[in-house]
Write a protein that holds these residues in place. Structure first.
Motif, PDB file in Angstrom:
ATOM      1  N   HIS A  49       0.831  -1.207   0.000  1.00 19.25           N
ATOM      2  CA  HIS A  49       0.000   0.000   0.000  1.00 19.25           C
ATOM      3  C   HIS A  49       0.863   1.255   0.000  1.00 19.25           C
ATOM      4  O   HIS A  49       0.550   2.231  -0.682  1.00 19.25           O
ATOM      5  CB  HIS A  49      -0.959  -0.014   1.197  1.00 19.25           C
ATOM      6  N   TYR A  50       1.962   1.202   0.767  1.00 24.49           N
ATOM      7  CA  TYR A  50       2.840   2.369   0.878  1.00 24.49           C
ATOM      8  C   TYR A  50       4.298   1.931   0.827  1.00 24.49           C
ATOM      9  O   TYR A  50       4.650   0.827   1.267  1.00 24.49           O
ATOM     10  CB  TYR A  50       2.610   3.099   2.204  1.00 24.49           C
ATOM     11  N   MET A  51       5.140   2.834   0.327  1.00 24.98           N
ATOM     12  CA  MET A  51       6.589   2.692   0.415  1.00 24.98           C
ATOM     13  C   MET A  51       7.147   3.990   0.993  1.00 24.98           C
ATOM     14  O   MET A  51       6.739   5.077   0.579  1.00 24.98           O
ATOM     15  CB  MET A  51       7.207   2.426  -0.959  1.00 24.98           C
ATOM     16  N   GLU A  54      14.124   6.479   2.630  1.00 27.29           N
ATOM     17  CA  GLU A  54      14.958   6.729   3.809  1.00 27.29           C
ATOM     18  C   GLU A  54      14.910   8.194   4.237  1.00 27.29           C
ATOM     19  O   GLU A  54      15.187   8.508   5.397  1.00 27.29           O
ATOM     20  CB  GLU A  54      16.393   6.279   3.541  1.00 27.29           C
ATOM     21  N   ASP A  55      14.548   9.092   3.321  1.00 27.03           N
ATOM     22  CA  ASP A  55      14.421  10.503   3.710  1.00 27.03           C
ATOM     23  C   ASP A  55      13.017  10.866   4.167  1.00 27.03           C
ATOM     24  O   ASP A  55      12.714  12.028   4.434  1.00 27.03           O
ATOM     25  CB  ASP A  55      14.865  11.429   2.571  1.00 27.03           C
ATOM     26  N   GLY A  56      12.119   9.853   4.257  1.00 26.93           N
ATOM     27  CA  GLY A  56      10.784  10.076   4.801  1.00 26.93           C
ATOM     28  C   GLY A  56       9.694  10.337   3.787  1.00 26.93           C
ATOM     29  O   GLY A  56       8.550  10.574   4.171  1.00 26.93           O
ATOM     30  N   ILE A  89       3.232  -1.990   4.414  1.00 28.37           N
ATOM     31  CA  ILE A  89       4.100  -0.807   4.323  1.00 28.37           C
ATOM     32  C   ILE A  89       5.538  -1.268   4.106  1.00 28.37           C
ATOM     33  O   ILE A  89       6.086  -2.019   4.915  1.00 28.37           O
ATOM     34  CB  ILE A  89       4.017   0.052   5.599  1.00 28.37           C
ATOM     35  N   GLU A  90       6.130  -0.821   3.001  1.00 23.93           N
ATOM     36  CA  GLU A  90       7.520  -1.142   2.668  1.00 23.93           C
ATOM     37  C   GLU A  90       8.426   0.020   3.066  1.00 23.93           C
ATOM     38  O   GLU A  90       8.166   1.167   2.690  1.00 23.93           O
ATOM     39  CB  GLU A  90       7.667  -1.391   1.163  1.00 23.93           C
ATOM     40  N   LEU A  91       9.475  -0.293   3.809  1.00 26.63           N
ATOM     41  CA  LEU A  91      10.479   0.696   4.194  1.00 26.63           C
ATOM     42  C   LEU A  91      11.730   0.461   3.352  1.00 26.63           C
ATOM     43  O   LEU A  91      12.270  -0.655   3.336  1.00 26.63           O
ATOM     44  CB  LEU A  91      10.814   0.559   5.673  1.00 26.63           C
ATOM     45  N   VAL A  92      12.158   1.491   2.650  1.00 24.36           N
ATOM     46  CA  VAL A  92      13.351   1.340   1.816  1.00 24.36           C
ATOM     47  C   VAL A  92      14.557   1.045   2.715  1.00 24.36           C
ATOM     48  O   VAL A  92      14.888   1.820   3.613  1.00 24.36           O
ATOM     49  CB  VAL A  92      13.596   2.603   0.975  1.00 24.36           C
ATOM     50  N   ASN A  93      15.160  -0.103   2.478  1.00 22.27           N
ATOM     51  CA  ASN A  93      16.337  -0.543   3.229  1.00 22.27           C
ATOM     52  C   ASN A  93      16.929  -1.696   2.427  1.00 22.27           C
ATOM     53  O   ASN A  93      16.179  -2.563   1.960  1.00 22.27           O
ATOM     54  CB  ASN A  93      15.942  -1.010   4.636  1.00 22.27           C
ATOM     55  N   PRO A  94      18.250  -1.740   2.250  1.00 20.37           N
ATOM     56  CA  PRO A  94      18.831  -2.801   1.424  1.00 20.37           C
ATOM     57  C   PRO A  94      18.650  -4.200   1.984  1.00 20.37           C
ATOM     58  O   PRO A  94      18.796  -5.192   1.262  1.00 20.37           O
ATOM     59  CB  PRO A  94      20.318  -2.421   1.337  1.00 20.37           C
ATOM     60  N   GLY A  95      18.337  -4.310   3.251  1.00 22.98           N
ATOM     61  CA  GLY A  95      18.081  -5.622   3.831  1.00 22.98           C
ATOM     62  C   GLY A  95      19.343  -6.434   4.031  1.00 22.98           C
ATOM     63  O   GLY A  95      20.464  -5.992   3.770  1.00 22.98           O
ATOM     64  N   ALA A 110       8.203   9.380   9.505  1.00 23.09           N
ATOM     65  CA  ALA A 110       7.157   9.307   8.481  1.00 23.09           C
ATOM     66  C   ALA A 110       6.275   8.082   8.698  1.00 23.09           C
ATOM     67  O   ALA A 110       5.048   8.134   8.518  1.00 23.09           O
ATOM     68  CB  ALA A 110       7.789   9.273   7.092  1.00 23.09           C
ATOM     69  N   LEU A 111       6.895   6.971   9.097  1.00 24.80           N
ATOM     70  CA  LEU A 111       6.118   5.765   9.389  1.00 24.80           C
ATOM     71  C   LEU A 111       5.156   6.007  10.537  1.00 24.80           C
ATOM     72  O   LEU A 111       3.979   5.616  10.475  1.00 24.80           O
ATOM     73  CB  LEU A 111       7.059   4.607   9.725  1.00 24.80           C
TER      74      LEU A 111
END
Length: 236
Positions: A49-51, A54-56, A89-95, A110-111
């Motif tokens: 639904h959302y991504m 890292e800058d919010g 909700i996807e959080l940008v992170n290389p994992g 932002a989350l």
């Protein structure tokens, strides 16, 4: 919500269950652009639904009333179609594959703002705010041990880690697994389920071994131990 950018993904269908969960992920790709391309690629058949970058920056990919394809084969508290019952909700992170790192403050802020709208809107309980690894322990590790669950917990946007009045109930390993299943986890692969529980509630030690600390934390979660013990001891 102000500040959200709409970039619709074609990857969704209709819900068959009411919304009762939030599932948090990391993108697990080298950068935000790669993650965005995958989440909007009709061939990939994945979305959320959302991504949140890292800058919010928050990007809406699928409207909340639709079923995004983020959880895959998953299970939580009796629900096997987690996609139908959840906001993803996807959080940008290389994992873990590409250089896992802490989630920046701007991203977490932002989350929090996003969840402050979602959680009361659907009356989602704290126990149903989970990570991808919680609903798919045999397959997934995200959002991982560096995710700041305690920040969400302080705002009542997640369950806190029990830290006080902990008592080891001395369950057998099979007894612990039954209790873990009662709490919500799929225990078909026991070690994976234990590790997922540790990743969420004891991230400093992900050995997959059932020990006294794990048993005590799970007992507290099942019984509301912190609050109940404080009341018994006349604390508020």
């Amino acid at each position: 919500m102000a500040g959200i950018i709409d970039c619709p993904s074609p990857n969704y269908d209709e819900r068959t269950l009411p919304i009762s969960m939030v599932v948090l992920h990391y993108t697990g790709m080298q950068d935000a652009a790669s993650a965005f391309r995958r989440l909007t690629d009709p061939e990939a058949k994945v979305s959320a639904h959302y991504m949140i970058s890292e800058d919010g920056q928050v990007i809406r990919l699928v409207e909340e009333d639709k079923r995004a394809w983020h959880a895959g084969k998953s299970y939580w508290r009796g629900i096997a179609d987690v996609n139908s019952a959840s906001i993803g909700i996807e959080l940008v992170n290389p994992g873990h594959e590409w250089g896992y790192r802490p989630f920046p403050d701007e991203q977490m802020a932002a989350l929090v703002t996003l969840m402050m709208g979602i959680v009361p809107r659907y009356r989602i309980t704290r126990g149903n705010i989970v990570g991808h690894s919680d609903v798919a322990p045999a397959r997934k590790e995200d959002p991982g041990e560096l995710f700041d669950w305690e920040r969400l917990a302080r705002l009542r946007l997640a369950l806190p880690r029990p830290r006080t009045f902990l008592t080891d109930p001395h369950w057998s390993d099979s007894g612990f697994l039954l209790a873990l299943e009662r709490f919500g986890y799929d225990i078909v692969e026991p070690e994976a389920a234990v590790r997922a529980f540790q990743r969420r509630f004891r991230p400093e030690n992900l050995d997959g071994v059932i020990d006294g600390e794990c048993r005590a934390i799970l007992l507290s979660l099942l019984t509301g131990g912190d609050k109940a013990a404080a009341l018994r001891n006349g604390q508020h």
